[in-house]
Design a protein around this motif. Structure first.
Motif, PDB file in Angstrom:
ATOM      1  N   ILE A 119       2.825  -0.484  -5.625  1.00 10.68           N
ATOM      2  CA  ILE A 119       2.468  -0.252  -4.227  1.00 10.68           C
ATOM      3  C   ILE A 119       1.986   1.170  -4.078  1.00 10.68           C
ATOM      4  O   ILE A 119       2.196   2.000  -4.956  1.00 10.68           O
ATOM      5  N   PHE A 120       1.374   1.447  -2.936  1.00  9.61           N
ATOM      6  CA  PHE A 120       0.869   2.791  -2.702  1.00  9.61           C
ATOM      7  C   PHE A 120       1.929   3.660  -2.049  1.00  9.61           C
ATOM      8  O   PHE A 120       1.863   3.959  -0.878  1.00  9.61           O
ATOM      9  N   ARG A 125       2.097 -10.198  -3.338  1.00 11.03           N
ATOM     10  CA  ARG A 125       1.712  -9.324  -2.231  1.00 11.03           C
ATOM     11  C   ARG A 125       2.753  -9.273  -1.122  1.00 11.03           C
ATOM     12  O   ARG A 125       2.525  -8.650  -0.089  1.00 11.03           O
ATOM     13  N   CYS A 144       3.111  -5.933  -0.277  1.00 15.70           N
ATOM     14  CA  CYS A 144       2.198  -5.349   0.703  1.00 15.70           C
ATOM     15  C   CYS A 144       2.719  -5.553   2.114  1.00 15.70           C
ATOM     16  O   CYS A 144       2.637  -4.687   2.963  1.00 15.70           O
ATOM     17  N   CYS A 153       5.204  -1.682   1.116  1.00 13.76           N
ATOM     18  CA  CYS A 153       4.286  -0.557   0.926  1.00 13.76           C
ATOM     19  C   CYS A 153       4.264   0.394   2.130  1.00 13.76           C
ATOM     20  O   CYS A 153       4.014  -0.028   3.255  1.00 13.76           O
ATOM     21  N   GLY A 167       1.068   0.347   4.059  1.00 17.66           N
ATOM     22  CA  GLY A 167       1.025  -0.810   4.949  1.00 17.66           C
ATOM     23  C   GLY A 167       1.785  -0.512   6.224  1.00 17.66           C
ATOM     24  O   GLY A 167       1.321  -0.810   7.326  1.00 17.66           O
ATOM     25  N   GLN A 203      -0.160   1.707   8.575  1.00 13.09           N
ATOM     26  CA  GLN A 203      -1.221   0.978   9.269  1.00 13.09           C
ATOM     27  C   GLN A 203      -0.658   0.041  10.325  1.00 13.09           C
ATOM     28  O   GLN A 203      -1.224  -0.110  11.399  1.00 13.09           O
ATOM     29  N   ARG A 233      -4.605  -3.128   9.389  1.00 16.25           N
ATOM     30  CA  ARG A 233      -4.595  -3.116   7.928  1.00 16.25           C
ATOM     31  C   ARG A 233      -5.996  -2.951   7.340  1.00 16.25           C
ATOM     32  O   ARG A 233      -6.391  -3.679   6.430  1.00 16.25           O
ATOM     33  N   PHE A 253      -7.193  -0.494   5.562  1.00 13.96           N
ATOM     34  CA  PHE A 253      -7.214  -0.040   4.177  1.00 13.96           C
ATOM     35  C   PHE A 253      -6.799  -1.154   3.219  1.00 13.96           C
ATOM     36  O   PHE A 253      -7.327  -1.261   2.115  1.00 13.96           O
ATOM     37  N   CYS A 254      -5.866  -1.984   3.656  1.00 15.31           N
ATOM     38  CA  CYS A 254      -5.427  -3.076   2.784  1.00 15.31           C
ATOM     39  C   CYS A 254      -6.586  -3.986   2.418  1.00 15.31           C
ATOM     40  O   CYS A 254      -6.582  -4.630   1.380  1.00 15.31           O
ATOM     41  N   CYS A 281      -8.050  -2.209  -0.478  1.00 10.97           N
ATOM     42  CA  CYS A 281      -7.088  -1.573  -1.384  1.00 10.97           C
ATOM     43  C   CYS A 281      -7.202  -2.129  -2.801  1.00 10.97           C
ATOM     44  O   CYS A 281      -7.122  -3.331  -3.014  1.00 10.97           O
ATOM     45  N   LEU A 287      -5.158  -1.628  -5.367  1.00 16.47           N
ATOM     46  CA  LEU A 287      -3.876  -2.047  -5.905  1.00 16.47           C
ATOM     47  C   LEU A 287      -3.500  -3.434  -5.376  1.00 16.47           C
ATOM     48  O   LEU A 287      -3.045  -4.305  -6.126  1.00 16.47           O
ATOM     49  N   GLY A 288      -3.712  -3.600  -4.090  1.00 15.51           N
ATOM     50  CA  GLY A 288      -3.425  -4.897  -3.479  1.00 15.51           C
ATOM     51  C   GLY A 288      -4.244  -5.986  -4.136  1.00 15.51           C
ATOM     52  O   GLY A 288      -3.765  -7.094  -4.378  1.00 15.51           O
TER      53      GLY A 288
END
Ligand code: SF4
Ligand code: SF4
Ligand code: SF4
Ligand code: SF4
Lengths: 436, 391
Positions: free
Chosen positions: B137-138, B186, B189, B193, B196, B199, B284, B286-287, B290, B292-293
Motif C-alpha cells: 500500500i502507499f 484490493r 485499498c 491505505c 485512500g 482521498q 479516489r 489517485f486510486c 495508482c 500499486l493498486g
C-alpha cells in the motif's frame, strides 16, 4: 348573433352529453371494481379519488392556492414538481368518452391513449386537465410528440427529449433537461426550487415509495393476498393524489394486508391461475382487461405497466448530496431502470418480466397492446420467444378504448385461463375440486 | 478528430509526468535541513513537531484555495451559458435523505482511520514494529518508524532491493507482499491505505459542504487508463534510467511528515495538492491511476474477497455505477454472471450501500456474505419509525 347563440346551445348540449356519458362509464367501472370480492380495508380513499376525478368531475383534492402540473409517462421526476411547491398529476388517460372525441381530432391509427388526452383537452371540461398550470410531455413515441404540439394550443407545454440509449452522456443530457425543467417550473409556479425544497420533496415521495415497497413486499410474500385489480386501482389513484396523502392511505392498506397475512387469510382458497399483465398502459377507467381476468376466475398477480409498479418502484438513490447530485439521482432513476419500449435496446424488460414471473409465481402472461401502440407491439415477438423458453404461456390481447371488443376479449381470456388450469399439476387440481 | 485530441492530451500529460518525475530533484517543494531526518516520541510532543508539519500546512492551505478557485470558476462558467444554473448550487440547511449508516461502512472507516493511525504513530507511541513484513500500500516507508514496511519503495527501486537487503529480507519482502496481495487483494485499498483514507476524507468534506462533484463518465475513466499505465511504467521503470519515483510520489507527504520526520519534498508536494483538489471533486482520483493498486488488482481473480451479483434481482437502476468511485460499469450492466469482481474494485462497498434491490449485490469473503444490498437500508432515510409494518 343568432347562429352563435345556436352554436353555443349546441355546444352546451354536446358538453352535457359528454359529461353524462363520461360519468356513467367511469361510475360503471368503479362499481365493478367495488363489486370484486376481497378488497382490503383501507381501499376507500383510492376509490374515492377516482370517483372524485371522473364521476364527480372535480380537480384533485388540494388547497385552491396550490398549483398542479400535468405529467405524462413515468420519466418526469415528481420530486421537482413538489420542490416547486406544486402537485403533479398524471394525465395519461383511459377514458372511452374522451377517446370518441379524440377520434375525430387525431389520425385513425393514433393510439387511443393519446386520442383520449386530445379529447379531454378539446372539450375543456375535465378539471384535472384544465387546472394544470403546465404540462410536461416526455417524447416517448410519435403520438406523444404530436400530442405535445396539440396540447400546446391550449396550455403551457414542455416537451422532454427521452434518449434512446442509456449511456453516461444520455444521462448528462437528461440532467441538463431537468435543469431547464426546474426553470420552467419556477416560472409556472412562481416558487423557487432550492436545495431545501428539493430535499423536502425527496422525503415526500420517498415515503410514498417506502410504503409502496412494503406493499409489494407483502404481495410477494404471500400469493393471493390481494387482487391485482385492487392493486392497480391503488396505483392508478396515485396519479391524482398528493404523495403524502397517497402514502398515508397506502399505509393503512399495508396494515390491513399485514394483518391478513398474519392470520393467513387469502382472498380465495382456490388456486386461481396467476397472471402477469404487461404491455401498453392500463389507465382507469380502461380497466376492462384486469377486471375480465379476475371476473373470469384468474388473478392478476403482477403488473408491468406504466401506471403500475414501474413508475414508482425504483427510488432515486442519492450518491452525492449536492443539489446537482440530487438532480442526477432523479435523471438516473428516470432513465436507467425504466423498461419502457421507447428505448432502442430494451432487453432489460425481459429480465424484469422474468423477475416478476419468478417472484410472483406467475403461470401465464397477458400482453396487452393498445391499438396503434407500435412500440409495445414491436416487443411482443421477442418476449413471446423468451417466455416460451421458460415455458410460460403468453397471449397478446389487442384492445381499444371502447366496449365493443369486450366479448371477444372475454372469450380469449377465458380460454387462456382454462389453458393455465389445464397445465396446473393434477394433484393440485384434485385438491381444488375437493374444496369445491 | 475527437480521439486524436484525446491522444494528444494523454501524451502531453504523460510527457509532463515523465519530465516532472525525472527532474523532480530540481523542483523542490519544501526542503528540510538534512539533520531533521529522524524522529522520536519526544519530538512529536514538542514544538519542533509543528515545524515539521509546515509543508503539510502549505499543502492543505493551497489545496483549500485551489478548491475554492475551482468552484468559483465553475460557477462562472456555468452561468456563462445563459442558464443560471449555479444558483442551484446554493447549500441550504435542509438535509438530503440519507440512509442510516451501515455497519459495514462504520467498520470500514474505523479500520481505515485506526490502521492509518497505527501505521504512522503506532511505532512511536506503542513501540509496535514488525519492520520486515511488507504491505503493498502507499504508506510511505520513508517513515522509518512505521509499524510495518510497505512494498512500494522496493518495488519502485528494484535495484536497491537486491543491493541493499540481506537475502532473508528479500524473501520476506516477496513472500509477505505476495501473501497480502493474494489474501487481501484490493481490500487493502478500501480499508488500509492511508492515501485512500486521505482521498476519502476529501470526499467526505465535499459531501458535508454539499458541493457538486464530477459525475462518473465512461470517457473520463477511459482517459484515466493510459495515464494509469504510464504511472505503472514510471513506478517500475524510472529507477532504471536514473530517476527516483519517491521524489514524485505524493504518498511521501502523508506518513513521514506526520510522524515528525523532516523529509524534503520535491514534486510530491505539488502533486499532492493536485490530488487533494482532484479527489475533492472526484472520489479516489489517485486510486484510479495508482500503480500499486493496479499491481494488486492483477491478482483479483484469486482473491477471496468478491463482489457477487444476483442478476435476477437487479433492475439496472445504475445506482451502483453512480456510486462506484472506480467507475466499474459492469457491476450495473452485468445480467448473467454471478461474480462481478473487477481488477479495479477496491471493495469499498459503496455500490452495495446504494443498491435498492434486496440481495442484488453482496460483498463476500471466501463465500461468506459480509455486506448485502437491501432495500430497507436504502429506504431507511425515508421511513419514520411509525412506518414500520412488520409481519
Ligand atoms: S515516496 Fe512513495 S514510492 Fe517512495 S517509498 Fe514513499 S510511498 Fe513508496
Ligand atoms: S489504489 Fe489507492 S488505496 Fe490502493 S494503494 Fe493506491 S493509493 Fe492506496
Ligand atoms: S464495485 Fe463496489 S466495492 Fe468495488 S470499487 Fe466500485 S463501489 Fe467499491
Ligand atoms: S444498484 Fe443494484 S439494482 Fe441497481 S443496477 Fe446496481 S445491482 Fe442492479
Amino acid at each position: 348573433m343568432i347562429t352563435s347563440s345556436r352554436d353555443r346551445e349546441r355546444k352546451e348540449r354536446q358538453d352535457k352529453r359528454f359529461i353524462n356519458k363520461e360519468t356513467q362509464t367511469s361510475a360503471k367501472y368503479l362499481r365493478r371494481i367495488e363489486e370484486l370480492s376481497g378488497a382490503p380495508s383501507g381501499m376507500r380513499p383510492f376509490l374515492d379519488t377516482l370517483r372524485r376525478i371522473y364521476v364527480e368531475m372535480k380537480g384533485i383534492d388540494i388547497p385552491q392556492t396550490e398549483k398542479t402540473i400535468g405529467t405524462y409517462c413515468v420519466m418526469v421526476p415528481q420530486e421537482l414538481i413538489y420542490a416547486a411547491g406544486a402537485v403533479p398529476v398524471k394525465l395519461c388517460s383511459g377514458n372511452y368518452t374522451a377517446f370518441f372525441i379524440g377520434d375525430d381530432i387525431a389520425p385513425r391509427d393514433a393510439c387511443p391513449l393519446v386520442k383520449a388526452v386530445a379529447g379531454f383537452k378539446h372539450t375543456g371540461l375535465m378539471p384535472v386537465y384544465e387546472k394544470c398550470s403546465m404540462m410536461i410531455v416526455p417524447v416517448t413515441c410519435d403520438c406523444k410528440k404530436k400530442i405535445a404540439g396539440m396540447l400546446g394550443n391550449y396550455c403551457d407545454v414542455m416537451t422532454m427529449h427521452i434518449p434512446t440509449t442509456k449511456g453516461d452522456d444520455d444521462i448528462d443530457e437528461y440532467v441538463s433537461q431537468l435543469y431547464d425543467f426546474c426553470a420552467r417550473l419556477e416560472h409556472a409556479t412562481g416558487n423557487k426550487i432550492t436545495y431545501d425544497s428539493l430535499a423536502e420533496a425527496f422525503h415526500k415521495t420517498g415515503r410514498a415509495q417506502y410504503e409502496l415497497s412494503e406493499f409489494i413486499r407483502l404481495k410477494k410474500q404471500m400469493p393471493y393476498l390481494i387482487r391485482g385489480t385492487h392493486a392497480m386501482t391503488i396505483m392508478n389513484a396515485a396519479a391524482y393524489m398528493p404523495a403524502e396523502v397517497w402514502a398515508d392511505a397506502l399505509r393503512s392498506v399495508n396494515m390491513s394486508l399485514s394483518i391478513r397475512a398474519m392470520k393467513g387469510e387469502k382472498i380465495t382458497n382456490k388456486k386461481l391461475p396467476r397472471i402477469l399483465l404487461t404491455g401498453s398502459p392500463i389507465v382507469y377507467p380502461n380497466v376492462k382487461i384486469p377486471l375480465l381476468i379476475e371476473e373470469m376466475g384468474g388473478i392478476v398477480a403482477g403488473d408491468e405497466t406504466c401506471m403500475g409498479e414501474r413508475g414508482m418502484w425504483d427510488p432515486p438513490v442519492i450518491t452525492d448530496n449536492s443539489f446537482d447530485g440530487m438532480i442526477r439521482a432523479l435523471a438516473n432513476r428516470s432513465i436507467r431502470p425504466c423498461p419502457c419500449p421507447t428505448f432502442a435496446d430494451n432487453t432489460q424488460r425481459i429480465y424484469r418480466l422474468k423477475q416478476l414471473i419468478k417472484e410472483n409465481q406467475i403461470q401465464g402472461v397477458i400482453y396487452h397492446v393498445l391499438r396503434g401502440c407500435l412500440v409495445y407491439d414491436f416487443e411482443y415477438k421477442r418476449i413471446e420467444d423468451e417466455l416460451g423458453k421458460l415455458d410460460v404461456p403468453v397471449i397478446r390481447l389487442e384492445s381499444d378504448y371502447n366496449e365493443e371488443d369486450v366479448e371477444q376479449l372475454r372469450i380469449r381470456i377465458e380460454a387462456f385461463i382454462e389453458l393455465i388450469k389445464l397445465r396446473q399439476p393434477p394433484e393440485k387440481r384434485s385438491e381444488d375440486s375437493r374444496e369445491l | 478528430m475527437r480521439s486524436r485530441k484525446r491522444i494528444i492530451r494523454t501524451a502531453v500529460i504523460c510527457i509532463v509526468f515523465f519530465a516532472l518525475s525525472y527532474f523532480a530533484l530540481y523542483l523542490p517543494f519544501y526542503k528540510f535541513p538534512p539533520e531533521s531526518y529522524g524522529t522520536s516520541l519526544k519530538k512529536i510532543f514538542s514544538v519542533e513537531y509543528i515545524k515539521t508539519l509546515i509543508p503539510l500546512f502549505i499543502i492543505t492551505g493551497v489545496s483549500v484555495i485551489g478548491i475554492a478557485l475551482v468552484i468559483f470558476i465553475r460557477n462562472k462558467l456555468l452561468n456563462k451559458n445563459g442558464r443560471d444554473i449555479s444558483r442551484y448550487s446554493s447549500r441550504g440547511k435542509g438535509k438530503a435523505p440519507r440512509q442510516k449508516p451501515a455497519v459495514f461502512m462504520i467498520v470500514r472507516w474505523v479500520i481505515m482511520v485506526l490502521f492509518s493511525f497505527m501505521m504512522i504513530w503506532g511505532g512511536l507511541l506503542f513501540g509496535l514494529r514488525s519492520t520486515n513484513i511488507s504491505l503493498p500500500i502507499f504508506s510511505c516507508p520513508a517513515n522509518n518508524v512505521q509499524m510495518t514496511e510497505t512494498s512500494c519503495y522496493f518495488l519502485s527501486h528494484p535495484k536497491d532491493l537486491f543491493t541493499e537487503l540481506p537475502i532473508k529480507n528479500i524473501i520476506i519482502f516477496f513472500v509477505s507482499t505476495l501473501l497480502f496481495i493474494i489474501l487481501l487483494g484490493r481490500v487493502m485499498c478500501g480499508f488500509l491505505c492511508p492515501m485512500g483514507l486521505v482521498q476519502d476524507i476529501m470526499d467526505k468534506i465535499r459531501k458535508k459542504t454539499k458541493t457538486k462533484g464530477i459525475t462518473p463518465n465512461e470517457k473520463m475513466y477511459a482517459a484515466f487508463k493510459p495515464i494509469k499505465w504510464f504511472m505503472i511504467l514510471l513506478f517500475f521503470g524510472i529507477g532504471f534510467i536514473g530517476g527516483n519515483f519517491c521524489n514524485f510520489c505524493p504518498a511521501i507527504t502523508v506518513s513521514p511528515i506526520l510522524a515528525g520526520i523532516g523529509v524534503s519534498l520535491y514534486v510530491s508536494g505539488f502533486l499532492m495538492i493536485l490530488i487533494l483538489i482532484g479527489s475533492f471533486f472526484k472520489r479516489r482520483l489517485f486510486c484510479n491511476i495508482c500503480p500499486l493498486g493496479y499491481l494488486v488488482g492483477l491478482f483479483h481473480k484469486i482473491s477471496p474477497f468478491r463482489i457477487k451479483k444476483d442478476c435476477t434481482a437487479c433492475t439496472e437502476c445504475g445506482a451502483c455505477y453512480e456510486a462506484c468511485p472506480m467507475g466499474i460499469k459492469t457491476i450495473y450492466t452485468e445480467r448473467e454472471k454471478a461474480d462481478v469482481t473487477e481488477a479495479n474494485c477496491i471493495m469499498c462497498g459503496e455500490c452495495i450501500k446504494c443498491c435498492p434491490e434486496d440481495n442484488a449485490l453482496s460483498l463476500t469473503c471466501a463465500g461468506k456474505k459480509l455486506y448485502t444490498a437491501s432495500r430497507k437500508n436504502v429506504m431507511s432515510g425515508y421511513a419514520s419509525k411509525k412506518n414500520e409494518v412488520e409481519i
